[in-house]
Design an enzyme around this catalytic site. Sequence first.
Site, short mmCIF file in Angstrom:
data_model
loop_
_atom_site.label_atom_id
_atom_site.label_comp_id
_atom_site.label_asym_id
_atom_site.label_seq_id
_atom_site.Cartn_x
_atom_site.Cartn_y
_atom_site.Cartn_z
CG HIS A 153 -0.35 0.03 2.53
ND1 HIS A 153 -1.03 0.50 3.64
CD2 HIS A 153 0.89 -0.32 2.97
CE1 HIS A 153 -0.24 0.41 4.71
NE2 HIS A 153 0.92 -0.07 4.32
CG HIS A 154 3.99 2.13 2.15
ND1 HIS A 154 3.18 3.02 2.84
CD2 HIS A 154 4.42 1.21 3.06
CE1 HIS A 154 3.13 2.64 4.11
NE2 HIS A 154 3.86 1.55 4.26
CB CYS A 155 3.78 0.69 -4.56
SG CYS A 155 4.43 0.88 -6.25
#
Length: 367
Positions: A153-155
């Site tokens: 979920h950080h990309c």
Amino acid sequence: MSVKEDNEGKSIFHQTNLYGSIPPTCLPIVYHPDYNITFMGLEKLHPFDSGKWGKVIRFLKEEQFITDENIVEAREASEEDLLVVHTKRYLGSLKWSFVVATITEIPPLVILPNCLVQQRVLRPLRTQTGGTIMAGKLAVERGWAINVGGGFHHCSGDKGGGFCAYADITLAIKFLFERVEGISRATIIDLDAHQGNGHERDFLGDTRVFIMDMYNHNIYPGDRHAKRAIKRKVELDWGTEDSEYLQKVELHSEGSLNEVRPDIIVYNAGTDILDGDPLGGLSISPQGIVKRDEIVFRAAKQRGIPILMVTSGGYQKKTARIIADSILNLRQQGLIGAKAMEREGLSQLVTHLTQSSGSAGSAHTAV
């Protein structure tokens, strides 16, 4: 763009192997041994347990919930699959080992030939990404699905970080929007300890996607721009414990699903909320994590909304056992398993999916 139009203005999809037919005897649990990253011990330089996914599967086999025959084998996302969300420039940047070293936070990768980095690090992440996309379709077909991996979920489409090289959550949702009739609204419930800034940046301004994000606001990434995409923001303090945490999970999960009824829920079920996690900074017990997942799945089932779960972060060796225990509890509670597939209103959705896949497959798509 992966979606083009022919001379008559009809959509033409790229060919993908991720939306193939899955035998009805298979449980919608997606995994591949390639998920696990092992490379000369370099993976141990990051606190992430890069073999936890295989451990989860082993525990589930020991409890006789799954076998090699009844789980779904994930397939690697191709470059064309990834281009549904990612820019060519970003994917091209991953051909530089120093970029991958920065994203994965494993500095020694800088000195390794990129061909090795692609094979031993990025290929497992692409396979997990393919697994999330596959699980999205399965969730619609069966009412629920779990990718024993994913949750990067950080990309976002043009930037990676925090061990996240591919935007699997965004990809799964966009695949559903583009290819599955009747799926036009999604809710992301992100309960990883960290803010999910990647999918938030991707869906900033997209009214089709409702994002609930509950995280420790004192830690990485602190992305204020991405926070603008969060429709229900729940910021936690250091050391939050079970009682307060579970109360907020129930209140805000129910509130989110009452505010907007989606066609699909994507549940990012990070276990880095566990007490003692070196990066999460929260103090949730193993029993609290099991109960948290039950709350979210029960809210989905009560409303007849398909749910896709991905496992995301978790930086202690014992998280694999907790994930397995949670999945077993979901089965015990009747929230997943064969009986959970028989849900009211699901047959109509499956009909839509079959018709949509059939027409797309005959015209333009290899499925």
